[in-house]
Scaffold this motif. Structure first.
Motif, PDB file in Angstrom:
ATOM      1  N   THR A 158       0.822  -1.214   0.000  1.00 53.73           N
ATOM      2  CA  THR A 158       0.000   0.000   0.000  1.00 53.73           C
ATOM      3  C   THR A 158       0.859   1.269   0.000  1.00 53.73           C
ATOM      4  O   THR A 158       0.388   2.315  -0.441  1.00 53.73           O
ATOM      5  N   GLN A 159       2.107   1.177   0.432  1.00 53.43           N
ATOM      6  CA  GLN A 159       3.002   2.349   0.362  1.00 53.43           C
ATOM      7  C   GLN A 159       3.308   2.723  -1.091  1.00 53.43           C
ATOM      8  O   GLN A 159       3.746   3.830  -1.361  1.00 53.43           O
ATOM      9  N   ASP A 160       3.069   1.791  -2.015  1.00 53.97           N
ATOM     10  CA  ASP A 160       3.309   2.055  -3.440  1.00 53.97           C
ATOM     11  C   ASP A 160       2.069   2.586  -4.152  1.00 53.97           C
ATOM     12  O   ASP A 160       2.119   2.854  -5.356  1.00 53.97           O
ATOM     13  N   ALA A 161       0.949   2.731  -3.450  1.00 53.93           N
ATOM     14  CA  ALA A 161      -0.325   3.058  -4.099  1.00 53.93           C
ATOM     15  C   ALA A 161      -0.255   4.358  -4.896  1.00 53.93           C
ATOM     16  O   ALA A 161      -0.752   4.419  -6.027  1.00 53.93           O
ATOM     17  N   GLN A 162       0.343   5.398  -4.349  1.00 53.47           N
ATOM     18  CA  GLN A 162       0.403   6.677  -5.066  1.00 53.47           C
ATOM     19  C   GLN A 162       1.259   6.548  -6.329  1.00 53.47           C
ATOM     20  O   GLN A 162       0.867   7.009  -7.400  1.00 53.47           O
ATOM     21  N   ALA A 163       2.407   5.911  -6.213  1.00 48.36           N
ATOM     22  CA  ALA A 163       3.279   5.732  -7.379  1.00 48.36           C
ATOM     23  C   ALA A 163       2.594   4.859  -8.433  1.00 48.36           C
ATOM     24  O   ALA A 163       2.696   5.127  -9.637  1.00 48.36           O
ATOM     25  N   TYR A 164       1.877   3.830  -7.982  1.00 46.84           N
ATOM     26  CA  TYR A 164       1.176   2.953  -8.921  1.00 46.84           C
ATOM     27  C   TYR A 164       0.038   3.713  -9.617  1.00 46.84           C
ATOM     28  O   TYR A 164      -0.149   3.583 -10.831  1.00 46.84           O
ATOM     29  N   LEU A 165      -0.676   4.518  -8.857  1.00 48.25           N
ATOM     30  CA  LEU A 165      -1.731   5.336  -9.438  1.00 48.25           C
ATOM     31  C   LEU A 165      -1.158   6.250 -10.521  1.00 48.25           C
ATOM     32  O   LEU A 165      -1.716   6.352 -11.627  1.00 48.25           O
ATOM     33  N   GLU A 166      -0.055   6.909 -10.227  1.00 49.00           N
ATOM     34  CA  GLU A 166       0.575   7.791 -11.214  1.00 49.00           C
ATOM     35  C   GLU A 166       0.980   7.006 -12.458  1.00 49.00           C
ATOM     36  O   GLU A 166       0.791   7.469 -13.592  1.00 49.00           O
ATOM     37  N   LEU A 167       1.510   5.801 -12.266  1.00 44.64           N
ATOM     38  CA  LEU A 167       1.928   4.966 -13.401  1.00 44.64           C
ATOM     39  C   LEU A 167       0.739   4.582 -14.270  1.00 44.64           C
ATOM     40  O   LEU A 167       0.807   4.711 -15.501  1.00 44.64           O
ATOM     41  N   ILE A 168      -0.351   4.138 -13.671  1.00 45.76           N
ATOM     42  CA  ILE A 168      -1.488   3.728 -14.507  1.00 45.76           C
ATOM     43  C   ILE A 168      -2.185   4.933 -15.145  1.00 45.76           C
ATOM     44  O   ILE A 168      -2.731   4.812 -16.234  1.00 45.76           O
ATOM     45  N   ASN A 228     -13.802   5.929 -14.329  1.00 41.01           N
ATOM     46  CA  ASN A 228     -12.917   6.964 -13.792  1.00 41.01           C
ATOM     47  C   ASN A 228     -12.529   6.705 -12.341  1.00 41.01           C
ATOM     48  O   ASN A 228     -11.425   7.052 -11.924  1.00 41.01           O
ATOM     49  N   ASP A 229     -13.423   6.081 -11.554  1.00 44.00           N
ATOM     50  CA  ASP A 229     -13.085   5.850 -10.153  1.00 44.00           C
ATOM     51  C   ASP A 229     -11.984   4.799  -9.974  1.00 44.00           C
ATOM     52  O   ASP A 229     -11.401   4.685  -8.910  1.00 44.00           O
ATOM     53  N   PHE A 230     -11.666   4.062 -11.030  1.00 45.02           N
ATOM     54  CA  PHE A 230     -10.528   3.137 -11.000  1.00 45.02           C
ATOM     55  C   PHE A 230      -9.226   3.921 -10.822  1.00 45.02           C
ATOM     56  O   PHE A 230      -8.276   3.449 -10.215  1.00 45.02           O
ATOM     57  N   TYR A 231      -9.198   5.128 -11.347  1.00 44.96           N
ATOM     58  CA  TYR A 231      -7.995   5.970 -11.337  1.00 44.96           C
ATOM     59  C   TYR A 231      -7.966   6.898 -10.125  1.00 44.96           C
ATOM     60  O   TYR A 231      -7.624   8.073 -10.238  1.00 44.96           O
ATOM     61  N   ALA A 242      -9.109   3.532  -4.865  1.00 46.14           N
ATOM     62  CA  ALA A 242      -9.292   2.308  -5.646  1.00 46.14           C
ATOM     63  C   ALA A 242      -7.984   1.527  -5.768  1.00 46.14           C
ATOM     64  O   ALA A 242      -7.971   0.299  -5.641  1.00 46.14           O
ATOM     65  N   GLN A 243      -6.882   2.223  -5.991  1.00 42.58           N
ATOM     66  CA  GLN A 243      -5.606   1.527  -6.154  1.00 42.58           C
ATOM     67  C   GLN A 243      -5.076   1.007  -4.823  1.00 42.58           C
ATOM     68  O   GLN A 243      -4.452  -0.055  -4.781  1.00 42.58           O
ATOM     69  N   THR A 244      -5.337   1.721  -3.744  1.00 42.98           N
ATOM     70  CA  THR A 244      -4.947   1.210  -2.426  1.00 42.98           C
ATOM     71  C   THR A 244      -5.699  -0.091  -2.143  1.00 42.98           C
ATOM     72  O   THR A 244      -5.102  -1.082  -1.706  1.00 42.98           O
ATOM     73  N   GLN A 245      -6.996  -0.096  -2.423  1.00 46.00           N
ATOM     74  CA  GLN A 245      -7.803  -1.308  -2.210  1.00 46.00           C
ATOM     75  C   GLN A 245      -7.331  -2.440  -3.120  1.00 46.00           C
ATOM     76  O   GLN A 245      -7.225  -3.591  -2.692  1.00 46.00           O
ATOM     77  N   ARG A 246      -7.033  -2.113  -4.349  1.00 46.86           N
ATOM     78  CA  ARG A 246      -6.557  -3.129  -5.303  1.00 46.86           C
ATOM     79  C   ARG A 246      -5.251  -3.756  -4.812  1.00 46.86           C
ATOM     80  O   ARG A 246      -5.081  -4.974  -4.865  1.00 46.86           O
TER      81      ARG A 246
END
Length: 188
Positions: free
Chosen positions: A19-29, A45-48, A52-56
């Motif tokens: 979950t510490q990577d969630a922000q970086a992963y969000l930016e990547l996607i 849009n709520d996928f982005y 949503a990415q933290t939960q994923r």
């Protein structure tokens, strides 16, 4: 589970996303949304969103803890920048001993063998650590780059799955590729 795999020749490492990577992963996607639109499912849009990415990622961490899926981030060793993702999903142990793989890398980091190196690391992990017999991938027939990555890693085409996945809003045929542990025995 703390785990990092390295390919220093290609300047990458793989580690399970947290979950510490969630922000970086969000930016990547978000950055890869348009370049990969033709080969990805349509997402709301709520996928982005960060939520949503933290939960994923939390779901993927749970899957790794349960032994049925592993989502690795591909990191640039030089600056620890998240540049892509590769996963071993739908892990089935027992009689089958197989998994599906999927991956992507930021377009700015394509070339130079990074994606091929990441697939090689993930496949070796699947065969060595998980004791899988088979790893398979589904690729759009028009995705020549992805087919090349798989073939460089010993994957062989097996056939076409008709209207296999809904990509860019349309069910599309996919070429199924697979590699067996015995195909790579000297490498793994």
């Amino acid at each position: 589970m703390a785990l990092t795999l390295y390919d220093t020749a290609h300047g990458i490492s793989l580690r399970l996303l947290t979950t510490q990577d969630a922000q970086a992963y969000l930016e990547l996607i978000r950055l890869t949304r348009i370049p990969y639109q033709a080969v990805e499912p349509v997402r709301e849009n709520d996928f982005y969103t960060l939520e949503a990415q933290t939960q994923r990622i939390q779901d993927r961490v749970r899957a790794a803890d349960e032994g049925n899926g592993y989502q690795f981030g591909i990191f640039n060793i030089k600056d620890d920048l998240l540049i892509g993702q590769i996963s071993l999903n739908n892990v089935v142990l027992g009689v089958a001993n197989y998994a599906d793989t999927g991956y992507f890398i930021h377009p700015n980091y394509q070339g130079g063998g990074r994606m091929s190196a990441a697939v090689k690391l993930a496949v070796a992990y699947g065969f060595r650590a998980l004791k899988l017999n088979r790893i398979q991938a589904a690729v759009l027939p028009s995705n020549h780059g992805s087919k090349r990555v798989l073939e460089k890693n010993g994957f062989q085409p097996e056939g076409v799955a008709r209207k296999y996945l809904k990509i860019n809003g349309i069910y599309q045929d996919h070429q199924i590729y697979a590699v067996l542990a015995e195909d790579l025995e000297e490498d793994v």
